[in-house]
Structures are given as C-alpha cells and as structure tokens.
Scaffold this active site. Structure first.
Site, PDB file in Angstrom:
ATOM      1  N   GLY A  31      -0.545   4.386  -0.130  1.00 33.05           N
ATOM      2  CA  GLY A  31      -1.014   5.784   0.062  1.00 33.05           C
ATOM      3  C   GLY A  31      -1.771   6.362  -0.997  1.00 33.05           C
ATOM      4  O   GLY A  31      -2.285   5.443  -1.908  1.00 33.05           O
ATOM      5  N   ALA A  32      -1.680   7.792  -1.363  1.00 32.59           N
ATOM      6  CA  ALA A  32      -2.072   8.252  -2.315  1.00 32.59           C
ATOM      7  C   ALA A  32      -1.596   7.798  -3.618  1.00 32.59           C
ATOM      8  O   ALA A  32      -2.179   8.007  -4.824  1.00 32.59           O
ATOM      9  CB  ALA A  32      -1.996   9.620  -2.260  1.00 32.59           C
TER      10      ALA A  32
ATOM     11  N   SER B  91       0.791  -1.240   0.053  1.00 29.53           N
ATOM     12  CA  SER B  91       0.013   0.120   0.099  1.00 29.53           C
ATOM     13  C   SER B  91       0.791   1.209   0.132  1.00 29.53           C
ATOM     14  O   SER B  91       1.752   1.480   0.831  1.00 29.53           O
ATOM     15  CB  SER B  91      -1.038   0.042   1.260  1.00 29.53           C
ATOM     16  OG  SER B  91      -1.741  -1.185   1.299  1.00 29.53           O
TER      17      SER B  91
ATOM     18  N   GLY C 185      -6.578   0.783   4.704  1.00 27.12           N
ATOM     19  CA  GLY C 185      -5.810  -0.523   4.130  1.00 27.12           C
ATOM     20  C   GLY C 185      -6.493  -1.564   4.465  1.00 27.12           C
ATOM     21  O   GLY C 185      -6.299  -2.660   3.791  1.00 27.12           O
ATOM     22  N   ASP C 186      -7.212  -1.645   5.511  1.00 31.02           N
ATOM     23  CA  ASP C 186      -8.128  -2.921   5.674  1.00 31.02           C
ATOM     24  C   ASP C 186      -9.049  -3.097   4.849  1.00 31.02           C
ATOM     25  O   ASP C 186      -9.307  -4.312   4.409  1.00 31.02           O
ATOM     26  CB  ASP C 186      -8.649  -2.877   6.953  1.00 31.02           C
ATOM     27  CG  ASP C 186      -7.491  -2.359   8.293  1.00 31.02           C
ATOM     28  OD1 ASP C 186      -6.270  -2.711   8.324  1.00 31.02           O
ATOM     29  OD2 ASP C 186      -7.834  -1.780   9.225  1.00 31.02           O
TER      30      ASP C 186
ATOM     31  N   GLY D 151      -1.179   4.737  -4.773  1.00 30.13           N
ATOM     32  CA  GLY D 151      -1.831   3.608  -5.197  1.00 30.13           C
ATOM     33  C   GLY D 151      -1.193   2.273  -4.591  1.00 30.13           C
ATOM     34  O   GLY D 151      -0.669   2.493  -3.405  1.00 30.13           O
TER      35      GLY D 151
END
Length: 315
Positions: A222-223, A220, A251-252, A225
């Site tokens: 974040g912004a 992951s 994220g979950d 992708g």
C-alpha cells in the site's frame, strides 16, 4: 505480449458521491463503467502502456458481451470463453476523501467443461506470450487447485507465470513454482499464518513462500511501497503520492508495470511502483498511460528497512 487469465471477470461500475448515507437516495457526481477483474485490469494497463495483450476470461450474458466490447475498444484482444451464466457486475462508491465502498458480486458458477475451455483458450494463445498473468479470485465451480493446474500446464508449455491470488488458491499453487507471485500484506500474512507488522516481517514471509516454491515475490504494501524478493536479492521501493483519488486496480497496474519491464530486478520493481502510484491518482479503475507516470518520484534500494513499521499492519 502479456496474456492475462481472469477466471472471474466483471463489469466495474464506479460512482463518485458527496457522501454515503445509509437508507438515503444518493446522487452521483460522476460515474463510469470499466472492464474489471484483476487479470482484465492487468491487460488494460499493459495496453495503456502500448504493449500487445490478450485477455482470456469466461464471459456470459449481455454483461459478458459488453465486457468483450469494452476490451476491444481499448485495443485488447478478448479471448472470451462462452459460459451459461452471466458475467458479474461490481459496484464501487467513492467519497471525496478517497474512501471506497466496494460491492463485489459472487459471479457465475463454472461447469467442468467451461473450466476446461479456459485452459484450452490459454493453451491456444500462449505460444507468443512473454508472460501469462493469472489473477483474481476463483469463481464457484473451480477448486482451489485450479490455478495450480494452470501453472503446471503453462510451465510444461514453456511459459512464465505471474500469479496474483490469495488463500487456498495461492498456497495450492506454490509447489508448482510460479515465476512471480504478487500478494499484499494481508494475503502474505494469511499464507504464512502469522501477523506482519514491519517490512522485516514481510521479508521473512516472502522468503518463506520462496522456500515453498515461488520463484520470486512482489509484495504490495500500500502506501508503504513494494518489496521484491528474488534469487538476486531483496529490493524495496516507494513513491510519493500527494493525493489518492481511487486505489481500485492499483495493484493490477503495478503488476503490469512489473511484467512489461521484464519481470525481474530493481528496474522492474521501480516500474511497478511508478504504475501503482499513477493509478491511485486516477478516477475509478482507470489504468495509467505513459504520460501519467512519474519515474522520478520512485526511490528504490537494496537496503531493505527491516524495522520500518507498516502503516497498515497485517493481523
């Protein structure tokens, strides 16, 4: 069916505030309480998508009873393991510009018998599970190798394991071959012991963790992708998000989207990104339902942009 394991669950209280001023009396414009902990959030997202899920977690005190009740109201079977201590309560403060201030409690200390009780709860319910998602930090009383033991026991029972944790707990579990791990950039940098500044850096780090035992890596960013690295190759996906309301649990939700879409390949990656993008548009730690998803906003490619700089580099 997705079975989730959350060794250190919580009640998550979220307060939306006009601003945070130290030493002042603050009045919330909105507030809510949700079942929390990374694995619990995965279960909530799986249930919101209309799939069956069972949430295994140690639960104690009136907070644990409330956690079980809230899960039941969401259609989630709560496989609570009784413990002497009380389930922790976490607090999130949300400002209008999306800034989050989180206060995470340490949580109770588990005894050896209580930890074994979690293993037993997983074993007794795993025969019908398509995936076991083991998520979050370990509470006091559990050694970093606890997840490694859970992975080993689950594999012996023929189950597929998704692991979302960090630090020593993550690195100790790699040799057991978890079927997928889901680190963010900071967790990935910590695992390989070097900073990550580009998507190419993330790809090399993910490949290194695969060499150390992980069968696939869902990173992951974040912004920026998400990146999936597995036996079939590497895939990168992004989604347009016009406004972020809260990234708690995003994220979950992403992991839930990945697993409910099969847990492999670019299609599952696209589902992960769609779920994560939908989650950040919602208040608190709300999990997205199918109506919240916008699959058309997701762009997936096998041409990983190696030179693309991360918006938030991992030191």
């Amino acid at each position: 069916m997705i079975l989730t394991v959350t060794p250190n669950p919580s009640l998550d209280r979220t307060y939306e505030l006009p601003g945070v001023v130290r030493g002042a009396v603050l009045r919330a414009t909105a507030d809510r309480v949700d079942p929390g902990g990374k694995g619990v959030n995965v279960a909530r997202a799986v249930a919101a998508a209309g799939h069956r899920t069972v949430a295994v977690a140690p639960m104690g005190g009136p907070e644990g009873a409330l956690l079980a009740r809230l899960l039941g109201e969401l259609g989630i079977e709560a496989a609570g393991v009784p413990i002497t201590g009380s389930t922790r309560v976490n607090v999130t403060l949300v400002e209008p510009d999306g800034t989050l201030t989180k206060i995470n409690a340490a949580g109770p200390e588990l005894s050896a018998d209580e930890a074994e009780g979690v293993f037993d709860a997983v074993r007794s319910r795993s025969s019908t599970a398509d995936w076991i998602a083991c998520c979050g930090s370990l509470p006091r009383g559990l050694a970093p190798e606890w997840y490694a033991e859970l992975v080993a026991r689950s594999h012996r029972a023929g189950a597929r394991i998704a692991l979302d944790t960090s630090g020593d707990a993550l690195t100790a579990a790699l040799a057991g071959g978890p079927d997928v791990i889901k680190p963010n950039a900071l967790e990935l940098a910590e695992a390989v012991g070097r900073p990550l500044g580009t998507v190419g850096d993330v790809l090399k780090a993910a490949e290194e963790l695969r060499e150390r035992g992980a069968r696939s890596v869902l990173a992951s960013l974040g912004a920026d992708g998400q990146l999936l690295v597995e036996a079939s190759g590497a895939y990168f996906a992004t989604a347009r998000v016009d406004a972020v309301r809260s990234n708690v649990g995003a994220g979950d939700a992403s992991l839930a989207g990945f697993l409910t879409a099969g847990g492999r390949g670019p299609g599952a990656l696209a589902s992960a990104v769609a779920h994560g993008a939908a989650a950040v548009r919602l208040a608190g730690s709300l999990m997205p339902a199918p109506a919240d998803l916008d699959p058309t906003s997701v762009v997936t490619t096998s041409h990983v942009p190696l030179d693309r700089a991360l918006t938030e580099p991992a030191p």
